[in-house]
Design an enzyme around this catalytic site. Structure first.
Site, PDB file in Angstrom:
ATOM      1  N   GLY A   1      32.638  37.742  38.988  1.00  0.00           N
ATOM      2  CA  GLY A   1      33.414  36.697  39.653  1.00  0.00           C
ATOM      3  C   GLY A   1      33.337  36.937  41.149  1.00  0.00           C
ATOM      4  O   GLY A   1      32.635  36.241  41.888  1.00  0.00           O
ATOM      5  N   ARG A   2      34.033  37.993  41.578  1.00  0.00           N
ATOM      6  CA  ARG A   2      34.106  38.330  42.997  1.00  0.00           C
ATOM      7  C   ARG A   2      32.728  38.455  43.643  1.00  0.00           C
ATOM      8  O   ARG A   2      32.489  37.969  44.740  1.00  0.00           O
ATOM      9  CB  ARG A   2      34.843  39.674  43.122  1.00  0.00           C
ATOM     10  CG  ARG A   2      35.316  40.014  44.513  1.00  0.00           C
ATOM     11  CD  ARG A   2      35.814  41.459  44.545  1.00  0.00           C
ATOM     12  NE  ARG A   2      36.814  41.758  43.552  1.00  0.00           N
ATOM     13  CZ  ARG A   2      38.123  41.612  43.706  1.00  0.00           C
ATOM     14  NH1 ARG A   2      38.601  41.169  44.844  1.00  0.00           N
ATOM     15  NH2 ARG A   2      38.966  41.919  42.731  1.00  0.00           N
TER      16      ARG A   2
ATOM     17  N   CYS B   1      58.856  32.407  54.752  1.00  0.00           N
ATOM     18  CA  CYS B   1      60.134  33.067  54.963  1.00  0.00           C
ATOM     19  C   CYS B   1      60.153  34.327  54.106  1.00  0.00           C
ATOM     20  O   CYS B   1      60.815  34.383  53.060  1.00  0.00           O
ATOM     21  CB  CYS B   1      61.212  32.087  54.527  1.00  0.00           C
ATOM     22  SG  CYS B   1      62.779  32.508  55.185  1.00  0.00           S
ATOM     23  N   GLU B   2      59.358  35.306  54.503  1.00  0.00           N
ATOM     24  CA  GLU B   2      59.134  36.488  53.660  1.00  0.00           C
ATOM     25  C   GLU B   2      58.472  37.559  54.534  1.00  0.00           C
ATOM     26  O   GLU B   2      57.379  37.322  55.058  1.00  0.00           O
ATOM     27  CB  GLU B   2      58.185  36.066  52.524  1.00  0.00           C
ATOM     28  CG  GLU B   2      57.828  37.107  51.542  1.00  0.00           C
ATOM     29  CD  GLU B   2      58.653  36.994  50.261  1.00  0.00           C
ATOM     30  OE1 GLU B   2      59.327  35.978  50.033  1.00  0.00           O
ATOM     31  OE2 GLU B   2      58.618  37.966  49.511  1.00  0.00           O
TER      32      GLU B   2
ATOM     33  N   ARG C   1      46.698  38.316  48.649  1.00  0.00           N
ATOM     34  CA  ARG C   1      46.128  39.600  48.215  1.00  0.00           C
ATOM     35  C   ARG C   1      46.648  40.805  48.993  1.00  0.00           C
ATOM     36  O   ARG C   1      46.733  41.881  48.446  1.00  0.00           O
ATOM     37  CB  ARG C   1      44.592  39.547  48.228  1.00  0.00           C
ATOM     38  CG  ARG C   1      44.047  38.523  47.229  1.00  0.00           C
ATOM     39  CD  ARG C   1      42.544  38.605  47.020  1.00  0.00           C
ATOM     40  NE  ARG C   1      42.168  39.813  46.331  1.00  0.00           N
ATOM     41  CZ  ARG C   1      41.606  40.861  46.919  1.00  0.00           C
ATOM     42  NH1 ARG C   1      41.352  40.846  48.228  1.00  0.00           N
ATOM     43  NH2 ARG C   1      41.298  41.917  46.227  1.00  0.00           N
TER      44      ARG C   1
HETATM   45  C1  PLP Z   1      37.755  39.833  31.487  1.00  0.00           C
HETATM   46  C2  PLP Z   1      37.332  39.717  32.898  1.00  0.00           C
HETATM   47  N1  PLP Z   1      36.063  39.346  33.154  1.00  0.00           N
HETATM   48  C3  PLP Z   1      35.635  39.191  34.411  1.00  0.00           C
HETATM   49  C4  PLP Z   1      36.454  39.432  35.490  1.00  0.00           C
HETATM   50  C5  PLP Z   1      35.887  39.227  36.848  1.00  0.00           C
HETATM   51  O1  PLP Z   1      35.913  40.348  37.586  1.00  0.00           O
HETATM   52  P1  PLP Z   1      35.289  40.383  39.043  1.00  0.00           P
HETATM   53  O2  PLP Z   1      35.787  39.221  39.774  1.00  0.00           O
HETATM   54  O3  PLP Z   1      35.796  41.650  39.585  1.00  0.00           O
HETATM   55  O4  PLP Z   1      33.820  40.378  38.892  1.00  0.00           O
HETATM   56  C6  PLP Z   1      37.778  39.840  35.270  1.00  0.00           C
HETATM   57  C7  PLP Z   1      38.661  40.195  36.396  1.00  0.00           C
HETATM   58  O5  PLP Z   1      38.783  41.346  36.772  1.00  0.00           O
HETATM   59  C8  PLP Z   1      38.225  39.975  33.939  1.00  0.00           C
HETATM   60  O6  PLP Z   1      39.470  40.325  33.690  1.00  0.00           O
HETATM   61  N1  LYS Z   2      43.329  39.032  41.408  1.00  0.00           N
HETATM   62  C1  LYS Z   2      42.634  40.289  41.581  1.00  0.00           C
HETATM   63  C2  LYS Z   2      41.487  40.408  40.650  1.00  0.00           C
HETATM   64  C3  LYS Z   2      41.897  40.183  39.249  1.00  0.00           C
HETATM   65  C4  LYS Z   2      40.771  40.315  38.388  1.00  0.00           C
HETATM   66  C5  LYS Z   2      41.003  39.654  37.063  1.00  0.00           C
HETATM   67  N2  LYS Z   2      41.123  40.581  35.985  1.00  0.00           N
HETATM   68  C6  LYS Z   2      42.215  40.440  43.023  1.00  0.00           C
HETATM   69  O1  LYS Z   2      42.490  39.576  43.803  1.00  0.00           O
HETATM   70  O2  LYS Z   2      41.644  41.433  43.397  1.00  0.00           O
END
Ligand code: PLP
Ligand code: LYS
EC number: 4.1.1.20
Length: 432
Positions: free
Chosen positions: A292-293, A361-362, A330
């Site tokens: 994802g990231r 407001c935090e 974050r």
């Molecule tokens: C089951 C699962 N798959 C994929 C991801 C995607 O992770 P990332 O964004 O770190 O690649 C996450 C989040 O951590 C997750 O919980």
């Molecule tokens: N929300 C988290 C990542 C969560 C990943 C999902 N399991 C972040 O911003 O770093």
């Protein structure tokens, strides 16, 4: 610069994806999420090519939608032939709106409601990733009623510490996610699933954590999962078709974060998998991962306008911006690091130490502390926060009734709105 799509122009402005951020801020207003479409596409291709090269046909990366989910991104994932991981009916709905074919979608979550299960089946979801025995029972019930055989993976916890921050460390035995190999529950749910008539067990899944840089975490997870697969073959004659190792590769938020070479990482995981399969005497299953990231993180930048600049003699300096924790929670949640730039004054020295804070407001509404900006920072300047493509828009809220910023995509030197700015009317759209 922190990422290759960021540069400084001769006018002292920050350029993102080749475009002047000052011009973009003037055109679209602030706060503003920018996304570099070419980088997103290129990251997808790096993963796809690495999977083809190192794991072979059938194996594929699945984009973890939770990192950033909106219609246009699902269109891009569809065009790039990426699989997707979804975690809610809302993500499924958004993917469907984009015309994404759910055959390559994997439905996660540690607590799918009966409604979620039925909605996903209504829309022919490819796979469920079941977290626990209760869920397997609910999926079996629904599939039986429909007279179908539902494909499913089991989410297991391999008991690995990924050496990342605690909030995103998910592969340990003590986790709200998955069923542990160590406690015997993984074995128990495998046996149970194999005895169901309306579920086809497609394989196993694990996810150890996020923003992971530590060496060999995925290799160790893969070896544990393959040993478990070999054990299931020996005990129940079950042959694992798919092994999904989850997401987690990190991105560079600050200069001290390492560079990730995805092709190299994937090749190392593939080598560990090949060795392990050979020594265990099992076939290599299809391999999936859920980045994802590392697909969208560095493809994002957020622009803000500076408002109040406050100096408290003997204490700190505060630079307030027109966004904050509602569009980027974050730092408030994890104390996450970010690189922050004064985008219209990049030729000046940075000798003013300050906290960049939001307008909620935090007290915890902070984007980053100990940031060095030019001494001349003042109302009307533009702050660029880098690497905000993941877990910013998708985690945004309307706290303090602040509308969410728009998402503007940058591609081939042009820009277009993919998600429009929320209006005041949007804020009250559900109020009766
Ligand atoms: C089951 C699962 N798959 C994929 C991801 C995607 O992770 P990332 O964004 O770190 O690649 C996450 C989040 O951590 C997750 O919980
Ligand atoms: N929300 C988290 C990542 C969560 C990943 C999902 N399991 C972040 O911003 O770093």
């Amino acid at each position: 610069m922190i990422a290759k799509n960021i540069s400084i122009g001769e006018n002292g402005h920050v350029y993102f994806a080749g475009q002047d951020t000052i011009v973009l801020a003037q055109e679209y207003g602030t706060p503003l999420y920018l996304l570099d479409e070419e980088m997103i596409r290129s990251n997808c291709r790096v993963y796809k090519n690495a999977f083809k090269k190192h794991f072979g046909e059938g194996s594929c990366p699945l984009y973890a939608s939770k990192a950033n989910a909106f219609k246009r991104i699902f269109e891009i994932m569809s065009e790039e032939e990426m699989g997707i991981d979804v975690v809610s009916s809302g993500e499924i709905y958004t993917a469907l709106q984009a015309g994404y074919d759910l055959k390559k979608a994997y439905f996660h979550s540690n607590n799918k409601t009966d409604k979620d299960i039925s909605y996903a089946m209504d829309n022919n979801i490819g796979y469920f990733v079941a977290d626990n025995i209760e869920e397997i029972k609910a999926i079996e019930r629904e599939a039986e009623q429909r007279g179908i055989k539902q494909k499913l993976l089991l989410r297991l916890t391999p008991g690995i510490d990924p050496h990342t921050y605690e909030a995103v460390s998910t592969g340990k035995v003590d986790s709200k996610f998955g069923s542990a190999i160590e406690t015997g529950q993984a074995d128990e749910i495998t046996r149970y699933t194999l005895n169901q008539s309306h579920i086809e067990l497609a394989g196993f899944h694990c996810h150890v954590g996020s923003q992971v840089f530590a060496e060999d975490v995925f290799e160790r997870a893969a070896v544990i999962m393959l040993k478990f697969s070999a054990e299931m073959k020996r005990k129940y004659g079950y042959i694992t078709q798919q092994l999904d190792l989850g997401g987690g590769y990190g991105v560079r938020y600050v200069d001290s974060d390492p560079f990730m070479d995805v092709d190299k990482k994937v090749s190392e995981v593939a080598a560990a998998i090949t060795d392990s399969c050979n020594s265990l005497g099992i076939e290599m299953p299809e391999i999936h991962m859920e980045p994802g990231r590392s697909i969208v993180g560095a493809a994002g930048m957020t622009l803000y306008t500076v408002g109040t600049v406050k100096t408290i003699p003997g204490y700190k300096n505060y630079v307030s911006i027109d966004g904050g924790m509602p569009d980027n929670p974050r730092y408030a949640l994890y104390k996450s690091s970010y690189t922050c730039l004064l985008a219209n004054k990049m030729q000046e020295d940075c000798d003013f130490k300050c906290s960049i804070v939001g307008r909620c407001c935090e007290s915890g509404d902070i984007i980053q502390e100990n940031v060095m900006l030019p001494q001349s920072v003042t109302r009307g300047d533009l702050v660029a926060v880098c690497t905000t493509g993941a877990y910013n828009y998708s985690m945004a809220s309307n706290y303090n009734r602040i509308p969410r910023p728009p998402i503007v995509m940058l591609c081939d030197g042009r820009s277009y709105v993919a998600v429009r700015r929320e209006s005041m009317e949007d804020l009250c759209r559900n109020d009766l």
